[in-house]
Design an enzyme around this catalytic site. Structure first.
Site, PDB file in Angstrom:
ATOM      1  N   SER A  11       0.824  -1.218   0.000  1.00 44.65           N
ATOM      2  CA  SER A  11       0.000   0.000   0.000  1.00 44.65           C
ATOM      3  C   SER A  11       0.854   1.261   0.000  1.00 44.65           C
ATOM      4  CB  SER A  11      -0.931   0.015   1.217  1.00 44.65           C
ATOM      5  OG  SER A  11      -1.792  -1.096   1.212  1.00 44.65           O
ATOM      6  N   HIS A  68      -9.005  -6.279   3.355  1.00 47.30           N
ATOM      7  CA  HIS A  68      -7.579  -6.602   3.476  1.00 47.30           C
ATOM      8  C   HIS A  68      -7.444  -8.078   3.850  1.00 47.30           C
ATOM      9  CE1 HIS A  68      -3.411  -6.568   4.743  1.00 47.30           C
ATOM     10  NE2 HIS A  68      -3.287  -5.293   4.403  1.00 47.30           N
TER      11      HIS A  68
END
Length: 713
Positions: A310, A427
């Site tokens: 990320s 996630h």
């Protein structure tokens, strides 16, 4: 006292007592002071033993001294230094929810000064426990007879010292192995200082940080302006001129970026079939944006992240540079590097206010430090949200609550603003509690793949609720939305389980299909525009920043960007991935193999040697982008690149610790939504079906406090 003195005269007992006391107080600090996110018996075991390995090694250094008095002095010195390190981190963590690094201690007078100034306020009555062993040992040493003779049996002492050192090394290696089992690639993917402390301890983290800082300093020290020449030439040749019909289309609008955690392109327009044969659209709202006439969308858009995941996506989209070949650039370089990033550029060029929102701790991926280097005015992390009870999952605040609770900060930002929202619920491993369940799960043999679609649907609903609120407040019409998938969600190992769901044969699944699965959505949504379309040329995250700046009417001639404007007729559709694979309009290059993008067939043997070498040359030309970016990052070359138009780009000087006070004193506060609403909050306009919100709550704005006060009915 005589018995205690005898212990001090006996080397083995003294050493054991020191180790045990230091181990116990360190473990006590882990449990009481630090929020390390320990789950499961293995992590609890690792946390329990991690002070021992390196602790024994450090204290064993004193055992090699042949003089008893010197040996005791060394033990006390090591104990004092280790305790000071532990306690300093405790004080710093209480204030900043983070651990001390060399960059903070040496390179930031602001942070260190803030720490010293607030030391008394951060102290607690039980802090004496962290020093009591030092005080007791100091008192006893004072009573020990002076002038102890040298030890007679030096061979025996050496054996004990070496044996103790070996024991410490064995325990440290064992600690590392257990850490690798629980968190693979811990030291190569150092995305959170919390993780290193949790798995390896405070002392190990400090040593590792010193090593990384020294290594980076050496690389940077070898750099000078001459290293920029080739890169500057490349950037100028690589730049694609903006299309006049799009340049400035979104000028002066607010920018709202939504980083969609683990959302992949195959989810767009995808319908999941349940066990009864009924189909369910996974992301209906995001689909509507992707296919809207008010959106520029890209169906062949690739994430280009590496181990930084990320955080790499943030580097790519906000600086038009790549993350590092190994590890995280945020973690390794983010505290000290110079960046020409979106927040700083927009502040300098168009007087934008900037803010990042994230429902996890600021230390995650070292965002707190890196955002300062990016020039973010504000960063609202976990400290500004309620993560208690069932409101959060492993990676932070649930998305529906995150967007809703961000409103009390968003509505106070001066306009125009640049904001970024980092979602986390979708996630790995994609958990979703029973109260949020309802969307069907997939029917495969892999539970991770099965749950993947339900959390994607949850994220879609959260984004829709946020957009509904923005439309009610008038922010929607005056904004441009940048939405992208940050990286893959399903790994190559699990891709064959996805194959039947997307009409592919798992038996024929290979590297080409794995490469295609690196596609993620990218949407530029501009309310009021009617020229939108879906582009299918290959593109990547590196291209986001120059595209956005041109839409905002900001020239990019002076910037060293590796990407190009996606709306430019001159855009080069060659996309290098971080692992060296390259996608072009016609071919995908995987190592030395060449695949046809239409059929997925390997073509390497079908080309003549001359044709193959020409294509490999195109691949290598695309890879040059990676090399230039790596040199810029690792050598911090942007510190030497300051054209006149960029001289105002400076890192932020404060540490996001008093943001509401700073925000209330912002000279442009009168342009905020809440001020335009005569000081009344707009949170009552936010509608959500989040089951965690069990009671109705009204919000009243208190200008003198700079906070939202919750008044329960």
């Amino acid at each position: 006292m005589s018995k205690i003195k005898q212990i001090f005269m006996k080397q083995t007992d003294l050493f054991s007592v020191l180790i045990v006391l230091f181990w116990l107080k360190t473990y006590f600090a882990y449990l009481l002071e630090f929020d390390l996110g320990v789950t499961g018996w293995l992590q609890h075991l690792i946390l329990l033993i991690n002070p021992l390995g390196l602790g024994i090694i450090l204290f064993s250094v004193a055992l090699f001294s042949k003089n008893k008095k010197r040996r005791i002095g060394l033990l006390m010195g090591i104990l004092l230094a280790a305790t000071l390190l532990l306690y300093s981190n405790i004080l710093y963590y209480r204030e900043f929810t983070d651990f001390l690094t060399m960059n903070i201690l040496v390179g930031s007078n602001n942070v260190s000064g803030a720490l010293i100034a607030s030391t008394l306020a951060m102290m607690r009555p039980w802090d004496l426990l962290y020093w009591i062993d030092v005080l007791v040992f100091a008192a006893v040493i004072y009573k020990v007879k002076k002038g102890q003779p040298a030890l007679r049996n030096r061979l025996d002492i050496s054996r004990k010292a070496v044996g103790t050192l070996v024991l410490g090394i064995i325990m440290l290696v064992g600690n590392l192995l257990l850490a690798e089992v629980s968190r693979p690639q811990l030291l190569t993917r150092t995305f959170d200082r919390n993780y290193i402390v949790k798995y390896m301890g405070i002392n190990f983290f400090t040593g590792y940080d010193v090593y990384q800082t020294a290594k980076n300093s050496h690389i940077k020290a070898s750099a000078d302006e001459s290293h920029l020449e080739e890169i500057v030439s490349y950037a100028k040749v690589n730049r694609a001129e903006p299309d006049p019909q799009y340049f400035g289309m979104a000028e002066d609008r607010n920018v709202i970026v939504i980083a969609m955690e683990s959302i992949q392109q195959f989810l767009i327009d995808y319908e999941l079939e349940d066990e009864n044969g009924e189909t369910h659209e996974v992301m209906p709202f995001v689909n509507s944006l992707f296919n809207s006439e008010e959106s520029f969308s890209f169906s062949n858009f690739y994430h280009q992240t590496g181990q930084g995941k990320s955080s790499d996506a943030e580097i790519l989209t906000e600086t038009s540079l790549y993350g590092l070949p190994q590890g995280s650039a945020f973690q390794t370089l983010g505290s000290s590097n110079t960046f020409h990033a979106t927040p700083g550029i927009l502040k300098s060029k168009a007087d934008y206010t900037s803010a990042a929102f994230h429902g996890n701790v600021g230390s995650f991926w070292n965002r707190s430090d890196t955002y300062r280097q990016f020039g973010y005015d504000y960063f609202f992390d976990a400290e500004y949200y309620d993560l208690s009870g069932d409101r959060s999952l492993e990676y932070g605040l649930k998305d529906k609550l995150f967007f809703r609770d961000s409103v009390e900060y968003l509505e106070q930002l001066p306009q125009p603003f640049y904001t970024k929202f980092l979602t986390v619920t979708h996630h790995f491993p994609y958990p979703l509690d029973d109260q949020n369940a309802g969307f069907p799960i997939a029917q495969t043999e892999d539970s991770t793949v099965n749950d993947f679609f339900a959390t994607a649907n949850y994220a879609d609903e959260a984004i829709e609720e946020f957009f509904t609120y923005l439309k009610k407040t008038g922010l929607y019409e005056n904004s441009i939305f940048v939405m992208y998938g940050d990286h893959y969600g399903i790994s190559n190992m699990r891709n064959p389980h996805v194959a039947p769901l997307i009409g592919e044969d798992p038996e024929e699944w290979g590297e080409f299909q794995n490469a295609e699965m690196q596609q993620v959505p990218f949407i530029l949504h501009i309310p009021g525009m009617d020229e939108g379309q879906v582009f299918d040329m290959p593109s990547g995250q590196i291209d986001v920043l120059p595209t956005l700046l041109h839409l905002l009417g900001i020239e990019t001639d002076d910037y060293l960007f590796m990407g190009q404007d996606l709306l430019s007729p001159g855009h080069d559709s060659s996309v290098p991935l971080r692992n060296g694979r390259v996608i072009t309009t016609d071919y995908t290059f995987i190592n030395d193999r060449i695949y046809d993008n239409q059929t997925g067939e390997e073509l390497s043997e079908q080309f003549s040697e001359e044709e193959r070498l020409e294509l490999i040359g195109e691949r290598d030309q695309a890879r040059m982008e990676l090399n230039h970016s790596d040199r810029l990052m690792s050598m911090d070359l942007l510190r030497f690149y300051q054209p006149e138009s960029l001289t105002q780009l400076e890192p932020l000087e404060y540490t996001y610790s008093n943001q509401m006070e700073v925000l209330q004193n912002h000279p442009g506060i009168q342009t905020s939504v809440i001020e335009k609403n005569r000081g009344e909050s707009t949170l009552h306009l936010y509608e959500t079906d989040a089951p965690e919100i069990r009671e109705k709550i009204d919000y009243i704005y208190r200008p003198n406090r700079g906070l939202m006060e919750r008044i329960q009915d």
